[in-house]
Motif scaffolding. Structure first.
Motif, PDB file in Angstrom:
ATOM      1  N   THR A  85      13.070  14.279 -10.256  1.00 50.62           N
ATOM      2  CA  THR A  85      12.713  14.092 -11.546  1.00 50.62           C
ATOM      3  C   THR A  85      10.905  14.329 -11.549  1.00 50.62           C
ATOM      4  O   THR A  85      10.328  14.248 -12.571  1.00 50.62           O
ATOM      5  N   ILE A  86      10.368  14.090 -10.575  1.00 50.14           N
ATOM      6  CA  ILE A  86       9.007  14.158 -10.275  1.00 50.14           C
ATOM      7  C   ILE A  86       8.679  15.733 -10.040  1.00 50.14           C
ATOM      8  O   ILE A  86       8.899  16.102  -9.022  1.00 50.14           O
ATOM      9  N   PRO A  87       8.108  16.301 -10.955  1.00 44.54           N
ATOM     10  CA  PRO A  87       7.975  17.969 -10.805  1.00 44.54           C
ATOM     11  C   PRO A  87       6.835  18.134  -9.749  1.00 44.54           C
ATOM     12  O   PRO A  87       5.884  17.212  -9.478  1.00 44.54           O
ATOM     13  N   GLY A  88       6.776  19.251  -9.188  1.00 46.42           N
ATOM     14  CA  GLY A  88       5.858  19.476  -8.053  1.00 46.42           C
ATOM     15  C   GLY A  88       4.311  19.231  -8.401  1.00 46.42           C
ATOM     16  O   GLY A  88       3.655  18.719  -7.645  1.00 46.42           O
ATOM     17  N   TRP A  89       3.894  19.784  -9.605  1.00 47.94           N
ATOM     18  CA  TRP A  89       2.529  19.654 -10.062  1.00 47.94           C
ATOM     19  C   TRP A  89       2.032  18.089 -10.386  1.00 47.94           C
ATOM     20  O   TRP A  89       0.866  17.865  -9.864  1.00 47.94           O
ATOM     21  N   LEU A  90       3.029  17.064 -10.549  1.00 45.66           N
ATOM     22  CA  LEU A  90       2.947  15.957 -10.670  1.00 45.66           C
ATOM     23  C   LEU A  90       2.842  15.040  -9.431  1.00 45.66           C
ATOM     24  O   LEU A  90       1.826  14.464  -8.933  1.00 45.66           O
ATOM     25  N   MET A  91       3.752  15.632  -8.300  1.00 45.58           N
ATOM     26  CA  MET A  91       3.722  15.166  -6.976  1.00 45.58           C
ATOM     27  C   MET A  91       2.325  15.448  -6.261  1.00 45.58           C
ATOM     28  O   MET A  91       1.510  14.693  -5.583  1.00 45.58           O
ATOM     29  N   ASN A  92       1.910  16.541  -6.568  1.00 42.80           N
ATOM     30  CA  ASN A  92       0.409  17.108  -6.081  1.00 42.80           C
ATOM     31  C   ASN A  92      -0.816  16.098  -6.456  1.00 42.80           C
ATOM     32  O   ASN A  92      -1.467  15.831  -5.749  1.00 42.80           O
ATOM     33  N   ILE A  93      -0.581  15.857  -7.711  1.00 46.12           N
ATOM     34  CA  ILE A  93      -1.637  14.791  -8.242  1.00 46.12           C
ATOM     35  C   ILE A  93      -1.381  13.476  -7.709  1.00 46.12           C
ATOM     36  O   ILE A  93      -2.352  12.941  -7.232  1.00 46.12           O
ATOM     37  N   ILE A  94      -0.303  13.124  -7.348  1.00 47.28           N
ATOM     38  CA  ILE A  94      -0.103  11.713  -6.826  1.00 47.28           C
ATOM     39  C   ILE A  94      -0.475  11.593  -5.375  1.00 47.28           C
ATOM     40  O   ILE A  94      -1.190  10.763  -5.170  1.00 47.28           O
ATOM     41  N   ASP A  95      -0.336  12.912  -4.711  1.00 50.69           N
ATOM     42  CA  ASP A  95      -0.724  13.006  -3.306  1.00 50.69           C
ATOM     43  C   ASP A  95      -2.183  12.979  -3.158  1.00 50.69           C
ATOM     44  O   ASP A  95      -2.654  12.497  -2.203  1.00 50.69           O
ATOM     45  N   ASP A  96      -2.868  13.616  -4.300  1.00 48.55           N
ATOM     46  CA  ASP A  96      -4.502  13.649  -4.326  1.00 48.55           C
ATOM     47  C   ASP A  96      -4.999  12.343  -4.541  1.00 48.55           C
ATOM     48  O   ASP A  96      -6.140  12.222  -4.547  1.00 48.55           O
ATOM     49  N   LEU A  97      -4.365  11.401  -5.334  1.00 44.45           N
ATOM     50  CA  LEU A  97      -4.896  10.078  -5.739  1.00 44.45           C
ATOM     51  C   LEU A  97      -6.170   9.585  -4.831  1.00 44.45           C
ATOM     52  O   LEU A  97      -7.141   9.191  -5.262  1.00 44.45           O
ATOM     53  N   PRO A  98      -5.811   9.605  -3.503  1.00 44.33           N
ATOM     54  CA  PRO A  98      -7.039   8.581  -2.561  1.00 44.33           C
ATOM     55  C   PRO A  98      -8.169   9.421  -2.825  1.00 44.33           C
ATOM     56  O   PRO A  98      -9.203   9.217  -2.109  1.00 44.33           O
ATOM     57  N   TRP A  99      -8.186  10.926  -3.148  1.00 45.04           N
ATOM     58  CA  TRP A  99      -9.470  11.600  -3.204  1.00 45.04           C
ATOM     59  C   TRP A  99     -10.120  12.058  -4.212  1.00 45.04           C
ATOM     60  O   TRP A  99     -10.937  12.646  -4.550  1.00 45.04           O
ATOM     61  N   ILE A 100      -9.510  11.513  -5.670  1.00 49.74           N
ATOM     62  CA  ILE A 100      -9.912  11.414  -6.760  1.00 49.74           C
ATOM     63  C   ILE A 100     -11.131  10.488  -6.823  1.00 49.74           C
ATOM     64  O   ILE A 100     -10.878   9.273  -6.464  1.00 49.74           O
ATOM     65  N   ASN A 101     -12.406  10.861  -7.225  1.00 49.61           N
ATOM     66  CA  ASN A 101     -13.585   9.970  -7.239  1.00 49.61           C
ATOM     67  C   ASN A 101     -13.220   8.688  -7.736  1.00 49.61           C
ATOM     68  O   ASN A 101     -13.743   7.539  -7.223  1.00 49.61           O
ATOM     69  N   LYS A 102     -12.235   8.516  -8.786  1.00 50.33           N
ATOM     70  CA  LYS A 102     -12.279   7.032  -9.669  1.00 50.33           C
ATOM     71  C   LYS A 102     -11.435   6.142  -8.499  1.00 50.33           C
ATOM     72  O   LYS A 102     -11.577   4.854  -8.703  1.00 50.33           O
ATOM     73  N   PHE A 103     -10.655   6.752  -7.481  1.00 48.19           N
ATOM     74  CA  PHE A 103     -10.014   5.788  -6.626  1.00 48.19           C
ATOM     75  C   PHE A 103     -10.426   5.959  -5.344  1.00 48.19           C
ATOM     76  O   PHE A 103      -9.862   5.294  -4.474  1.00 48.19           O
ATOM     77  N   ARG A 104     -11.349   6.776  -5.013  1.00 47.85           N
ATOM     78  CA  ARG A 104     -11.648   7.071  -3.398  1.00 47.85           C
ATOM     79  C   ARG A 104     -12.364   5.936  -3.009  1.00 47.85           C
ATOM     80  O   ARG A 104     -12.956   5.118  -3.651  1.00 47.85           O
ATOM     81  N   ASP A 105     -11.813   5.678  -1.717  1.00 48.12           N
ATOM     82  CA  ASP A 105     -12.278   4.520  -0.865  1.00 48.12           C
ATOM     83  C   ASP A 105     -11.739   3.100  -1.450  1.00 48.12           C
ATOM     84  O   ASP A 105     -12.299   2.012  -0.705  1.00 48.12           O
ATOM     85  N   LYS A 106     -10.613   3.221  -2.002  1.00 47.35           N
ATOM     86  CA  LYS A 106     -10.276   1.904  -2.629  1.00 47.35           C
ATOM     87  C   LYS A 106      -8.806   1.721  -2.240  1.00 47.35           C
ATOM     88  O   LYS A 106      -8.178   0.645  -2.216  1.00 47.35           O
ATOM     89  N   PHE A 107      -8.234   2.578  -1.370  1.00 47.76           N
ATOM     90  CA  PHE A 107      -7.065   2.460  -0.727  1.00 47.76           C
ATOM     91  C   PHE A 107      -6.994   2.100   0.732  1.00 47.76           C
ATOM     92  O   PHE A 107      -7.970   2.371   1.660  1.00 47.76           O
ATOM     93  N   GLN A 108      -6.175   1.050   0.908  1.00 48.65           N
ATOM     94  CA  GLN A 108      -6.125   0.724   2.674  1.00 48.65           C
ATOM     95  C   GLN A 108      -4.998   1.374   3.105  1.00 48.65           C
ATOM     96  O   GLN A 108      -5.224   1.817   4.530  1.00 48.65           O
ATOM     97  N   GLY A 109      -4.251   1.920   2.512  1.00 43.30           N
ATOM     98  CA  GLY A 109      -2.979   2.680   2.952  1.00 43.30           C
ATOM     99  C   GLY A 109      -2.320   3.384   1.809  1.00 43.30           C
ATOM    100  O   GLY A 109      -2.546   3.220   0.826  1.00 43.30           O
ATOM    101  N   TYR A 110      -1.821   4.460   2.207  1.00 45.74           N
ATOM    102  CA  TYR A 110      -0.927   5.347   1.275  1.00 45.74           C
ATOM    103  C   TYR A 110       0.052   6.181   2.081  1.00 45.74           C
ATOM    104  O   TYR A 110       0.005   6.636   3.208  1.00 45.74           O
ATOM    105  N   TYR A 111       1.232   6.208   1.407  1.00 46.64           N
ATOM    106  CA  TYR A 111       2.622   6.797   2.072  1.00 46.64           C
ATOM    107  C   TYR A 111       3.398   7.215   1.178  1.00 46.64           C
ATOM    108  O   TYR A 111       3.576   6.670  -0.050  1.00 46.64           O
ATOM    109  N   ALA A 112       4.056   8.605   1.420  1.00 44.69           N
ATOM    110  CA  ALA A 112       4.870   9.255   0.470  1.00 44.69           C
ATOM    111  C   ALA A 112       6.333   9.112   1.134  1.00 44.69           C
ATOM    112  O   ALA A 112       6.366   9.848   2.481  1.00 44.69           O
ATOM    113  N   LYS A 113       7.247   8.715   0.737  1.00 44.22           N
ATOM    114  CA  LYS A 113       8.590   8.795   1.234  1.00 44.22           C
ATOM    115  C   LYS A 113       9.533   9.606   0.494  1.00 44.22           C
ATOM    116  O   LYS A 113       9.950   9.290  -0.643  1.00 44.22           O
ATOM    117  N   ASP A 114      10.253  10.794   1.079  1.00 47.05           N
ATOM    118  CA  ASP A 114      11.042  11.520   0.391  1.00 47.05           C
ATOM    119  C   ASP A 114      12.386  10.940   0.795  1.00 47.05           C
ATOM    120  O   ASP A 114      12.672  10.920   2.034  1.00 47.05           O
TER     121      ASP A 114
END
Length: 150
Positions: A85-114
């Motif tokens: 139900t999550i289309p590829g274009w939205l998964m790509n945006i979610i995958d890129d969250l740690p590098w979006i300036n608004k969120f950069r350097d605010k994550f201690q960890g990130y994990y995607a589980k299929d």
């Protein structure tokens, strides 16, 4: 018969879960702003986010016994509603969250589980947050890739 080309065809029916472990000082900010950001993105694409995913904030630390992913208390979880139900274009945006300036350097960890992948040993950044050298390795991360193995 002469072979003209070879293609790999990958079919998949799976659900996704994204676990976002914010640095403590950004926990409330991340847990509020990421769902809002994803809704705004979906609105731009004229898609209903509720048809694709839902978010929750974990109220406990646990390892999911069915799919073997690790969650800290107060982690933000982004779940697909059901298979694919999550289309590829939205998964790509979610995958890129740690590098979006608004969120950069605010994550201690990130994990995607299929949730359709074959369970293989993996290093889960969230599993050992106090491991020596982890901070240095996290600072040098430039890319996270999600691979479907099943």
């Amino acid at each position: 018969m002469k072979i003209l080309s070879i293609s790999d065809v990958i079919t998949n029916s799976s659900s996704e879960v994204f676990i976002i472990h914010a640095k403590p000082e950004f926990q409330d900010e991340i847990n509020q702003e990421i769902p809002e950001f994803l809704k705004e993105v979906c609105d731009i694409f004229e898609e209903d986010i509720e048809d694709m995913l839902y978010t929750e904030i974990s109220d406990e630390t646990y390892i999911d016994e069915e799919w073997y992913y690790y969650v800290h208390k107060n982690d933000l979880l982004i779940h697909s509603n059901s298979d694919n139900t999550i289309p590829g274009w939205l998964m790509n945006i979610i995958d890129d969250l740690p590098w979006i300036n608004k969120f950069r350097d605010k994550f201690q960890g990130y994990y995607a589980k299929d949730l359709g992948e074959i369970d293989l040993p993996y290093y889960d950044w969230n599993h050992k947050p106090d491991e020596p050298g982890l901070k240095h390795r996290m600072e040098n991360i430039r890319s996270i890739q999600r691979h479907h193995l099943g």
